[in-house]
Design a protein around this motif. Structure first.
Motif, PDB file in Angstrom:
ATOM      1  N   CYS A  12      28.548  21.723  45.555  1.00 32.41           N
ATOM      2  CA  CYS A  12      28.490  21.928  47.005  1.00 32.41           C
ATOM      3  C   CYS A  12      27.293  22.831  47.288  1.00 32.41           C
ATOM      4  CB  CYS A  12      29.773  22.599  47.471  1.00 32.41           C
ATOM      5  SG  CYS A  12      29.972  24.206  46.684  1.00 32.41           S
ATOM      6  N   GLY A  14      27.120  25.902  48.392  1.00 33.20           N
ATOM      7  CA  GLY A  14      27.221  27.296  47.930  1.00 33.20           C
ATOM      8  C   GLY A  14      26.998  27.430  46.434  1.00 33.20           C
ATOM      9  N   CYS A  97      28.604  32.804  48.714  1.00 31.13           N
ATOM     10  CA  CYS A  97      28.400  31.678  49.630  1.00 31.13           C
ATOM     11  C   CYS A  97      28.525  32.168  51.085  1.00 31.13           C
ATOM     12  CB  CYS A  97      29.450  30.603  49.351  1.00 31.13           C
ATOM     13  SG  CYS A  97      29.328  29.247  50.524  1.00 31.13           S
ATOM     14  N   THR A 164      38.617  28.821  51.013  1.00 29.45           N
ATOM     15  CA  THR A 164      37.696  27.790  51.513  1.00 29.45           C
ATOM     16  C   THR A 164      37.970  26.409  50.925  1.00 29.45           C
ATOM     17  OG1 THR A 164      36.117  28.363  49.792  1.00 29.45           O
ATOM     18  CG2 THR A 164      35.791  29.385  51.939  1.00 29.45           C
ATOM     19  N   CYS A 193      35.905  25.031  54.094  1.00 30.38           N
ATOM     20  CA  CYS A 193      34.500  24.683  54.344  1.00 30.38           C
ATOM     21  C   CYS A 193      34.322  23.159  54.420  1.00 30.38           C
ATOM     22  CB  CYS A 193      33.585  25.318  53.310  1.00 30.38           C
ATOM     23  SG  CYS A 193      33.390  24.388  51.836  1.00 30.38           S
TER      24      CYS A 193
HETATM   25  S1  SF4 Z   1      32.779  27.863  50.407  1.00 29.35           S
HETATM   26 FE1  SF4 Z   1      32.381  25.687  50.275  1.00 29.35          FE
HETATM   27  S2  SF4 Z   1      30.171  25.510  50.103  1.00 29.35           S
HETATM   28 FE2  SF4 Z   1      30.708  27.636  49.639  1.00 29.35          FE
HETATM   29  S3  SF4 Z   1      30.989  27.730  47.418  1.00 29.35           S
HETATM   30 FE3  SF4 Z   1      32.992  27.366  48.268  1.00 29.35          FE
HETATM   31  S4  SF4 Z   1      33.224  25.122  48.271  1.00 29.35           S
HETATM   32 FE4  SF4 Z   1      31.044  25.583  48.031  1.00 29.35          FE
END
Ligand code: SF4
Length: 290
Positions: A12, A14, A97, A164, A193
């Protein structure tokens, strides 16, 4: 055999950002400075090993005095640990993130306004520990199943937040239940997220249309385990693997289609190797002789 790979499979935003920051820092710091990550950079042993080959090792003890620069991974770090590091003058590369940072800020603000925080997630997960550390002492509860709802202080002013990578449907269910039992309802923060939602939706759609589903990712990766649970409910022939060496030709004996999805901490090169292994099995007709 038809093979469908989820377009969102793999890193992803992040995780990609944190791994790139670690690789960049490794090039700039090494070998003159000692660079470490606080805990494994992501929940994928193969990626952790490839960073170790560049001399970047995970550490757990911030008091060890064994590093010059410390990289904070995408899960973030507890508020008090960050304070300690700053007070010691440690050089920090903060790869938290931005979505996790947003959740930390929400909690901080809600705590200052006197809310009791309910966080839906795994209390042992580093992201949950980092986010919930922004709540006031003894003014929070982390829940992971509906049975935990009986511990909710229903007369309090409640704020609800999620890990998230939480299962979207489960979070909705908890919101509904809390709104039924809490005297004044609850303020709800939308902290699952987009990367997680897209991955879950795509994986559900693929699992509904294939005979075999493969979920690729670390066994210690919460979001990969969530994906495997979601897919398994839809397609019982769902298999969670870390690498291509675990792909078993017997899974495809009567299969006409296979789906592949992967957690947010699974690198593209592992997904490609799994895809190649499935293609090889199909092309060699091994499934007929397994
Ligand atoms: S919050 Fe979402 S984008 Fe950020 S590291 Fe976790 S899964 Fe990945």
């Amino acid at each position: 055999m038809k093979i469908i790979v989820a377009p969102s499979a793999g890193f992803c935003f992040g995780v990609k950002r944190a791994v790139n920051m670690a690789l960049d820092a490794a090039d700039k710091c090494r070998p003159l400075e000692k660079l470490n990550t606080l805990g494994p950079i992501i929940h994928n042993p193969q990626v952790v090993k490839s960073l170790e080959e560049k001399g970047v090792f995970p550490i757990d003890d911030v008091d060890c005095g064994c590093f010059d620069t410390l990289l904070i991974r995408s899960h973030g770090v507890k508020a008090e640990v960050m304070e300690t590091l700053k007070s010691k003058g440690v050089k920090i590369i903060d790869a938290t993130c931005p979505f996790v940072k947003k959740a930390q800020n929400y909690i901080n603000e809600a705590a200052l306004k006197g809310y009791f925080i309910i966080m839906v997630g795994d209390k042992n997960h580093p992201e949950v520990q980092s986010v919930i550390s922004f709540a006031a002492k003894d003014r929070f509860l982390v829940i992971n199943n509906l049975a935990d709802l009986e511990k909710v202080p229903v007369s309090e002013k409640l704020a609800l937040i999620s890990q998230t990578t939480q299962d979207v449907d489960f979070y909705k269910l908890v919101i509904d239940e809390i709104n039924k039992i809490a005297k004044g309802g609850a303020v709800v923060f939308d902290t699952i997220c987009d990367a997680t939602m897209i991955k879950q939706e795509e994986s559900k759609a693929i699992a509904s249309n294939v005979d075999v589903m493969i979920v690729v990712g670390g066994y210690n990766s919460a979001n990969t385990n969530k994906l495997q649970n979601i897919c398994k409910e839809i397609q019982p022939n769902t298999y969670h693997i870390e690498t291509e060496s675990e792909v078993n030709p017997e899974w495809f004996l009567n299969a006409k289609s296979v789906g592949i999805t992967a957690g947010a901490s699974t690198p593209d090169w592992i997904i490609e190797r799994v895809l190649k292994k499935v293609r090889d099995i199909d092309e060699a007709g091994l499934k007929r002789f397994a």
